[in-house]
Design a protein around this motif. Structure first.
Motif, PDB file in Angstrom:
ATOM      1  N   SER A  18       0.826  -1.212   0.000  1.00 64.75           N
ATOM      2  CA  SER A  18       0.000   0.000   0.000  1.00 64.75           C
ATOM      3  C   SER A  18       0.857   1.257   0.000  1.00 64.75           C
ATOM      4  O   SER A  18       0.485   2.268  -0.584  1.00 64.75           O
ATOM      5  CB  SER A  18      -0.957   0.005   1.188  1.00 64.75           C
ATOM      6  N   TYR A  21       2.093   1.945  -3.593  1.00 68.48           N
ATOM      7  CA  TYR A  21       1.082   2.305  -4.598  1.00 68.48           C
ATOM      8  C   TYR A  21       0.064   3.276  -3.992  1.00 68.48           C
ATOM      9  O   TYR A  21      -0.930   2.854  -3.407  1.00 68.48           O
ATOM     10  CB  TYR A  21       0.371   1.042  -5.109  1.00 68.48           C
ATOM     11  N   ASP A  23      -2.268   5.087  -5.284  1.00 72.01           N
ATOM     12  CA  ASP A  23      -3.643   4.951  -5.781  1.00 72.01           C
ATOM     13  C   ASP A  23      -4.382   3.857  -5.025  1.00 72.01           C
ATOM     14  O   ASP A  23      -5.567   3.995  -4.704  1.00 72.01           O
ATOM     15  CB  ASP A  23      -3.654   4.618  -7.282  1.00 72.01           C
ATOM     16  N   LEU A  24      -3.689   2.775  -4.740  1.00 69.37           N
ATOM     17  CA  LEU A  24      -4.299   1.685  -3.982  1.00 69.37           C
ATOM     18  C   LEU A  24      -4.603   2.133  -2.558  1.00 69.37           C
ATOM     19  O   LEU A  24      -5.661   1.837  -2.015  1.00 69.37           O
ATOM     20  CB  LEU A  24      -3.356   0.478  -3.958  1.00 69.37           C
ATOM     21  N   LYS A  25      -3.693   2.893  -1.984  1.00 69.51           N
ATOM     22  CA  LYS A  25      -3.865   3.371  -0.614  1.00 69.51           C
ATOM     23  C   LYS A  25      -5.088   4.293  -0.501  1.00 69.51           C
ATOM     24  O   LYS A  25      -5.748   4.333   0.525  1.00 69.51           O
ATOM     25  CB  LYS A  25      -2.603   4.090  -0.157  1.00 69.51           C
ATOM     26  N   ALA A  26      -5.404   5.040  -1.566  1.00 68.69           N
ATOM     27  CA  ALA A  26      -6.524   5.976  -1.544  1.00 68.69           C
ATOM     28  C   ALA A  26      -7.858   5.296  -1.842  1.00 68.69           C
ATOM     29  O   ALA A  26      -8.906   5.892  -1.620  1.00 68.69           O
ATOM     30  CB  ALA A  26      -6.286   7.093  -2.555  1.00 68.69           C
ATOM     31  N   ASN A  27      -7.842   4.068  -2.329  1.00 70.21           N
ATOM     32  CA  ASN A  27      -9.067   3.356  -2.682  1.00 70.21           C
ATOM     33  C   ASN A  27      -9.878   3.051  -1.415  1.00 70.21           C
ATOM     34  O   ASN A  27      -9.350   2.530  -0.437  1.00 70.21           O
ATOM     35  CB  ASN A  27      -8.694   2.062  -3.412  1.00 70.21           C
ATOM     36  N   ALA A  28     -11.177   3.340  -1.448  1.00 61.74           N
ATOM     37  CA  ALA A  28     -12.040   3.155  -0.270  1.00 61.74           C
ATOM     38  C   ALA A  28     -12.126   1.695   0.155  1.00 61.74           C
ATOM     39  O   ALA A  28     -12.118   1.386   1.349  1.00 61.74           O
ATOM     40  CB  ALA A  28     -13.434   3.703  -0.552  1.00 61.74           C
ATOM     41  N   ASN A  29     -12.206   0.786  -0.808  1.00 61.56           N
ATOM     42  CA  ASN A  29     -12.279  -0.639  -0.466  1.00 61.56           C
ATOM     43  C   ASN A  29     -11.003  -1.098   0.222  1.00 61.56           C
ATOM     44  O   ASN A  29     -11.039  -1.874   1.175  1.00 61.56           O
ATOM     45  CB  ASN A  29     -12.525  -1.492  -1.716  1.00 61.56           C
ATOM     46  N   PHE A  30      -9.865  -0.614  -0.278  1.00 68.85           N
ATOM     47  CA  PHE A  30      -8.605  -0.987   0.339  1.00 68.85           C
ATOM     48  C   PHE A  30      -8.501  -0.416   1.749  1.00 68.85           C
ATOM     49  O   PHE A  30      -8.003  -1.079   2.658  1.00 68.85           O
ATOM     50  CB  PHE A  30      -7.411  -0.535  -0.505  1.00 68.85           C
ATOM     51  N   GLN A  31      -8.981   0.804   1.929  1.00 65.81           N
ATOM     52  CA  GLN A  31      -8.949   1.413   3.263  1.00 65.81           C
ATOM     53  C   GLN A  31      -9.806   0.614   4.238  1.00 65.81           C
ATOM     54  O   GLN A  31      -9.423   0.421   5.391  1.00 65.81           O
ATOM     55  CB  GLN A  31      -9.422   2.862   3.189  1.00 65.81           C
TER      56      GLN A  31
END
Length: 96
Positions: A18, A21, A23-31
Motif C-alpha cells: 500500500s 502504490y 492509488d491503492l492506498k486511496a481506494n475506499a475498499n482498500f482502506q
C-alpha cells in the motif's frame, strides 16, 4: 502459532504494498480492508497478551501452597509463554 506468524508477515506485506502504490492506498475498499486487518491484528495481540497472562497465573498457582501438592500429584508442569518468531518482526520486500 505458525499461522499467527504467517498472518503477521502477510499483513506487513500488504501494508508495504500500500505504501508503494498511492492509488491503492486511496481506494475506499482498500482502506476498509486495511481497517479490518488492523482490527484483526489488534485482537490477535490482545489474545496473545491474555494467553501470556493466563500462563503466568497458572505457573504461579502450581508453585504456591497448597496447590503445589496437588500439582505434583497430578503432574501439572510449568507452561511456556507465547513468543513470536524473529521473522514476524521483519518487513518483507515486495516488488511488482
Amino acid at each position: 502459532m505458525a499461522a499467527d506468524n504467517v498472518l503477521t508477515g502477510a499483513l506487513k506485506t500488504l501494508f508495504a504494498v500500500s505504501e508503494a502504490y498511492p492509488d491503492l492506498k486511496a481506494n475506499a475498499n482498500f482502506q476498509q480492508l486495511q481497517a479490518q486487518l488492523e482490527s484483526t491484528e489488534d485482537k490477535i495481540s490482545y489474545m496473545r497478551q491474555s494467553y501470556n497472562d493466563t500462563v503466568m497465573k497458572y505457573n504461579t498457582a502450581i508453585q504456591t501452597f497448597p496447590a503445589v501438592l496437588v500439582a505434583g500429584m497430578f503432574g501439572f508442569q510449568k507452561k511456556d509463554s507465547f513468543v513470536a518468531q524473529a521473522e514476524a518482526n521483519t518487513v518483507p520486500n515486495v516488488q511488482f
